[in-house]
Design a protein around this motif. Structure first.
Motif, PDB file in Angstrom:
ATOM      1  N   MET A 181       0.838  -1.173   0.000  1.00 55.11           N
ATOM      2  CA  MET A 181       0.000   0.000   0.000  1.00 55.11           C
ATOM      3  C   MET A 181       0.891   1.247   0.000  1.00 55.11           C
ATOM      4  SD  MET A 181      -3.086   1.047   2.553  1.00 55.11           S
ATOM      5  CE  MET A 181      -2.228   1.591   4.006  1.00 55.11           C
ATOM      6  N   GLU A 182       0.529   2.238  -0.781  1.00 56.77           N
ATOM      7  CA  GLU A 182       1.293   3.485  -0.835  1.00 56.77           C
ATOM      8  C   GLU A 182       0.998   4.348   0.378  1.00 56.77           C
ATOM      9  OE1 GLU A 182       0.805   5.620  -4.455  1.00 56.77           O
ATOM     10  OE2 GLU A 182       1.551   3.978  -5.675  1.00 56.77           O
ATOM     11  N   THR A 183       2.014   5.075   0.810  1.00 55.06           N
ATOM     12  CA  THR A 183       1.872   6.011   1.922  1.00 55.06           C
ATOM     13  C   THR A 183       1.859   7.413   1.348  1.00 55.06           C
ATOM     14  OG1 THR A 183       3.048   4.518   3.403  1.00 55.06           O
ATOM     15  CG2 THR A 183       2.917   6.826   4.065  1.00 55.06           C
ATOM     16  N   HIS A 184       0.799   8.169   1.613  1.00 55.08           N
ATOM     17  CA  HIS A 184       0.685   9.529   1.107  1.00 55.08           C
ATOM     18  C   HIS A 184       0.522  10.493   2.274  1.00 55.08           C
ATOM     19  CE1 HIS A 184       0.237   8.333  -3.095  1.00 55.08           C
ATOM     20  NE2 HIS A 184      -0.483   7.329  -2.631  1.00 55.08           N
ATOM     21  N   VAL A 185       1.229  11.604   2.174  1.00 58.27           N
ATOM     22  CA  VAL A 185       1.120  12.649   3.182  1.00 58.27           C
ATOM     23  C   VAL A 185       0.879  13.985   2.475  1.00 58.27           C
ATOM     24  CG1 VAL A 185       2.620  11.437   4.800  1.00 58.27           C
ATOM     25  CG2 VAL A 185       3.592  13.159   3.284  1.00 58.27           C
ATOM     26  N   ARG A 186       0.360  14.915   3.240  1.00 61.44           N
ATOM     27  CA  ARG A 186       0.193  16.298   2.784  1.00 61.44           C
ATOM     28  C   ARG A 186       0.982  17.164   3.750  1.00 61.44           C
ATOM     29  NH1 ARG A 186      -4.963  16.352   3.238  1.00 61.44           N
ATOM     30  NH2 ARG A 186      -5.106  17.422   5.220  1.00 61.44           N
TER      31      ARG A 186
END
Length: 181
Positions: free
Chosen positions: A1-6
């Motif tokens: 699963m990809e990890t995405h942050v803002r």
């Protein structure tokens, strides 16, 4: 699963996060918690960095987009290192969110803003692994002053903009490893 942050610019409302990052579990490799007065000063500096031209440095609150939760901070600031002006990077992920690749995702996102040096302690394999996985180049061990006036054995990592990199968008947690020169 990809990890995405803002990454969201640091604001006055983020002081609670600074207080969490000042807890003993978060400052173990940084010399321990800071007194309240220093924490307030740090908050003022972070707010000032966020109000400046981005090239001068920036602090961000990290939001894990999957959960919509604030999970830590990442930033960069100017400093002189070995006779030249560089940017130093720093980050922290709250303990309950560690191990999900959030620091790598945040540091990789930060690199769109600037060239940086990072100086994690030689005794901190997880942060050194973050540097390696984010595409930094290991330059060797150095005595780095943190806090100011106190030499701390650290690894000197440098990220050069324009150097061929493998972008890190999908992160799988791995066991921390020590730097390899």
């Amino acid at each position: 699963m990809e990890t995405h942050v803002r990454l969201e610019p640091w604001s006055a409302g983020d002081f609670w996060l600074l207080e969490r990052e000042n807890e003993p579990a978060m400052t173990e490799f940084l010399g321990g918690p800071e007194p309240a007065a220093k924490l307030l000063d740090r908050q003022r500096r972070y707010e000032a960095l966020s109000a400046r031209e981005p090239a001068a440095g920036r602090m961000f609150r990290i939001v894990w987009t999957e959960r919509g939760e604030s999970v830590g901070s990442v930033g960069f600031w100017e400093r002189e290192w070995r006779g030249e002006q560089v940017y130093e990077a720093g980050w922290g992920i709250l303990p309950e969110f560690q191990g999900h690749g959030l620091a790598v995702a945040a540091l990789t996102g930060l690199l769109a803003h600037v060239r940086v040096h990072a100086f994690p302690g030689t005794d901190h394999p997880a942060s050194n692994a973050v540097c390696r996985r984010a595409g930094f180049e290991y330059l060797g061990d150095v005595d780095f002053e943190y806090p100011p006036g106190v030499p701390h054995p650290s690894c000197d990592w440098r990220y050069r903009v324009g150097r061929p990199q493998d972008p890190v968008t999908a992160v799988t947690p791995v066991d921390p490893v020590t730097p390899s020169g």
